[in-house]
Scaffold this motif. Structure first.
Motif: not given
Length: 745
Positions: A301-321
């Motif tokens: 999952l560390s191949k692409i890391t993202v920064e955002t204050p929106v927790d739901s976007l992190k959940t969707i992104f890392y679940t997708s990855l």
């Protein structure tokens, strides 16, 4: 006082080290904590929640025992009944199979000798509740209410680990059922035997989506077997082994010492001996294996890391990855051997063989993503496809457990290979790959004879003629690019000319791609662009004319010209998203889902369409519609996918689009620019090189690109090359809430 200073400093130092270690652990575990494997297990997502490692051979997961479309993975979030835990699972497919080597822990003697036709016939099913169920990358847990057993599952690359915690004093038992099948799967021959008091082994042959599936297994227990019952075709047998079409066993263990039973299981497509070699030789250290699995996922999952204050976007992104690294799956054994559909045993030398190749889906975004985050896997996948090619002298279409299923249209192993070669992926023979691609596209199967004779496929000669023609045209264009790169000029011209096969099917009056007759003049009548007839007597695959009339990713300029220019083209494209969403017909494809107008994000043919505005001088409309799709077609619930996950494609679209990129034409080696949703996304190319995408002022309102710089220099184009990304650097966008209609023009 001095005598206290040294001890005090030591305490402070140790405490500091411990604190730093705890911080590091917290940081390392933060990525998997953003993943929710239950996303996609509801609706039509067809994903599974069980345990696996990135591209693992095993997917140990709960099975509900229902044969129905939304249970293709064996599990659906709407269910609450378990029949066991299997070792092979499909992630998001539209056809069901696998769920092999079913194991169920129980606390009582079960009746196994009755004829089982469905799960209601089983005597040992158990209810469970979602509040007693946990799924994280590499780990799954559920409490079986009817048996009072807590089940925990984890895996290494080729070994599954089960941990069953029974109630104090309860009977400790497990059932292996090799005869039960779900969906298309049907056992043809099975066998199971008690080798010693700690070991059982056997095989399961079946037919289904994979017509010739042979699974060999071995299972070891942390306790000796004290009693056993073996069943063959509904009859109890005298000895501790059974063979037949359907076999099963119930094993009992001593419950005096403790209430935990550990089991580890390994599989092979080749033999029991290979399964034994695949079985981890270490002890039954469940926690160590679980930690290793989690570490593997954190790294992936560390191949692409993202920064955002929106927790739901992190959940969707890392679940997708996470979802993008469930398939394809490791298929070759530790010694490199694997079985092909003709029962030949071959050895993968200097590569790992893979299966579950959903190429019709994954060539669009999943494979392009892998060229960024796992290029070694792309090389291995290519070598695997070249090995499968040797069987029938045709490249794979859709490979499941070493079997060619011929599911879906086109030959999209071709864009996967061409993209890999043109992006500089090493480790496969380019000349042999080219030979395989050319031979595949020059044979006569699957409508290629009509395609070569008429320059398109007439609708009255083959169903799904429009979709097949458009996809062959793209495959031809990809092959032409490979021919050009290898200096094969005559082949380049030939396949480039064939790639224009989309043109005869375009109806300028309606603006749609339509079925055309053998005479080259007559259209298929009557015509309703909203009409769908699922996979029979139709011109379109799993869709209608609205969804399938846009697939010309290799010649968008020529495609726009057919429409009459940018304005007519974008007007029709806009109407796709704003037209009413009714689908006509009595046999509408269930795959048409995630509708925005007639755009159907729940199925792959729509995935590139929103990026076409970039090529018609309206990139702000790409930005608008991409962001709209990101916001409306994904969420953090079990229904969080708008259609079948399809082995990573649905999630790969999100991963790439959310960071601002998309490979609309993968073999072009360029990525379209869309609308990034994260303040910062970092693609870690290697330990030394990273490519950073920044979106200044981005928000749910600020979706439009105002300006951009690449490594500090002005960047005013709607695409970026793979080579540029591999060099590393920073692409910086300034976002705003109104379109900048001059940027990217």
């Amino acid at each position: 006082m001095k005598k206290y200073i040294l001890p005090l400093l030591i305490v402070i130092f140790v405490s500091s080290c411990k604190q730093n270690k705890e911080i590091k652990i917290s940081q390392d575990s933060s990525l998997i904590s953003n993943v929710d494997p239950f996303i996609g297990t509801g609706g039509h997502g067809h994903t599974y929640p069980g345990a696996t490692v990135p591209f693992g051979m095993l997917q140990v997961s709960p099975v509900n025992g229902i044969s129905s479309w939304d249970w293709c993975s064996g599990y659906h979030y709407s269910d609450s009944l378990a029949i066991g835990f299997s070792h092979l699972s499909l992630s998001g497919t539209g056809i069901g199979d696998l769920a092999d080597i079913l194991v169920m822990p129980v606390n009582k003697k079960a009746l196994l000798s009755t004829s089982v036709t469905n799960r209601d016939s089983l005597s040992y099913t158990s209810k469970y509740k979602h509040n007693n169920e946990i799924a994280t990358p590499g780990y799954y847990q559920v409490y079986l209410e009817d048996h009072n057993i807590n089940v925990e599952l984890t895996t290494s690359l080729r070994t599954a680990y089960h941990k069953y915690t029974f109630n104090e004093g309860d009977k400790q038992s497990v059932i292996f059922n090799l005869g039960f099948g779900i969906n298309w799967d049907k056992a043809t021959n099975t066998a199971i035997a008690l080798e010693d008091e700690f070991t059982i082994s056997g095989h399961r042959y079946s037919t289904g989506w994979a017509k010739n599936q042979k699974v060999f297994f071995v299972a070891k227990f942390s306790k000796p077997v004290t009693e056993s019952v073996f069943i063959s075709d509904d009859n109890e047998v005298e000895f501790a082994n059974a063979e037949g079409v359907k076999t099963a066993t119930q094993l009992f263990f001593d419950q005096k010492d403790d209430n935990v039973l550990l089991v580890k299981v390994a599989l092979s497509s080749v033999s029991i001996e290979n399964a034994k070699e695949n079985l981890d030789s270490a002890s039954f250290d469940f926690e160590e294996v679980k930690n290793n699995a989690e570490n593997n996922w954190n790294e992936a999952l560390s191949k692409i890391t993202v920064e955002t204050p929106v927790d739901s976007l992190k959940t969707i992104f890392y679940t997708s990855l996470y979802h993008t690294q469930l398939a394809p799956v490791t298929f070759s054994d530790k010694n490199g051997q694997f079985r092909k559909e003709n029962d030949s045993i071959v050895t993968a030398t200097n590569y790992t063989a893979y299966s579950t190749l959903s190429l019709w889906d994954t060539f669009r975004a999943e494979q392009p993503l892998l060229t960024l985050i796992a290029p070694d896997k792309v090389s291995d996948i290519t070598n695997t496809m070249l090995e499968y090619y040797k069987t029938n002298k045709i490249l794979p279409v859709w490979t499941l457990y070493g079997n060619e299923t011929n599911t879906m249209t086109g030959y999209h192993s071709i864009p996967v290979i061409v993209e890999a070669y043109l992006k500089g992926v090493k480790g496969f023979d380019s000349e042999k790959a080219y030979e395989a691609m050319k031979t595949t596209m020059m044979q006569d199967a699957r409508g290629l004879d009509f395609y070569k004779e008429y320059g398109y496929i007439p609708y009255n000669l083959l169903d799904e003629s429009v979709t097949i023609t458009l996809e062959y045209a793209y495959d031809d264009w990809c092959l032409a690019q490979m021919a050009k790169a290898l200096g094969k000029e005559d082949d380049y011209k030939y396949f480039l000319n064939r790639s224009k096969a989309y043109k005869p099917l375009f109806d300028a009056e309606t603006g749609f791609m339509r079925g055309k007759a053998v005479n080259g003049v007559s259209w298929h009548e009557p015509f309703d662009p909203k009409y769908s007839n699922h996979r029979e007597h139709t011109d379109y695959t799993e869709g209608n004319a609205w969804q399938h009339s846009w697939f010309v990713p290799h010649d968008v300029t020529g495609f726009i010209d057919l429409h009459g220019g940018d304005e007519i083209f974008t007007s029709r494209l806009e109407k796709l998203f704003t037209e009413s969403s009714e689908i006509n017909g009595s046999n509408v494809s269930a795959d048409i889902s995630g509708l925005i107008g007639q755009y159907a994000h729940g199925n792959e043919p729509s995935h590139h369409i929103s990026y076409l505005f970039n090529h018609a001088n309206k990139p702000w409309r790409t930005q608008y519609w991409v962001r709209h799709i990101l916001d409306t077609q994904y969420n953090t619930t079990p229904n969080g996918l708008s259609g079948n996950e399809d082995c990573g494609q649905m999630s790969a679209w999100y991963v790439l689009s959310s960071i601002g990129l998309y490979a609309m034409n993968p073999s072009s080696t360029e990525y379209e620019i869309g609308s990034p949703i994260f303040e910062k996304a970092t693609i870690n190319i290697s330990k030394e090189i990273s490519f950073v995408i920044e979106a200044e002022n981005v928000s749910d309102k600020n979706i439009y690109i105002q300006s951009a710089t690449l490594n500090g220099a002005e960047f005013n184009q709607t695409n970026i090359s793979h080579a540029t990304i591999l060099q590393g650097g920073t692409l910086h966008f300034v976002m705003g809430n109104t379109p900048n209609k001059t940027w990217g023009i």
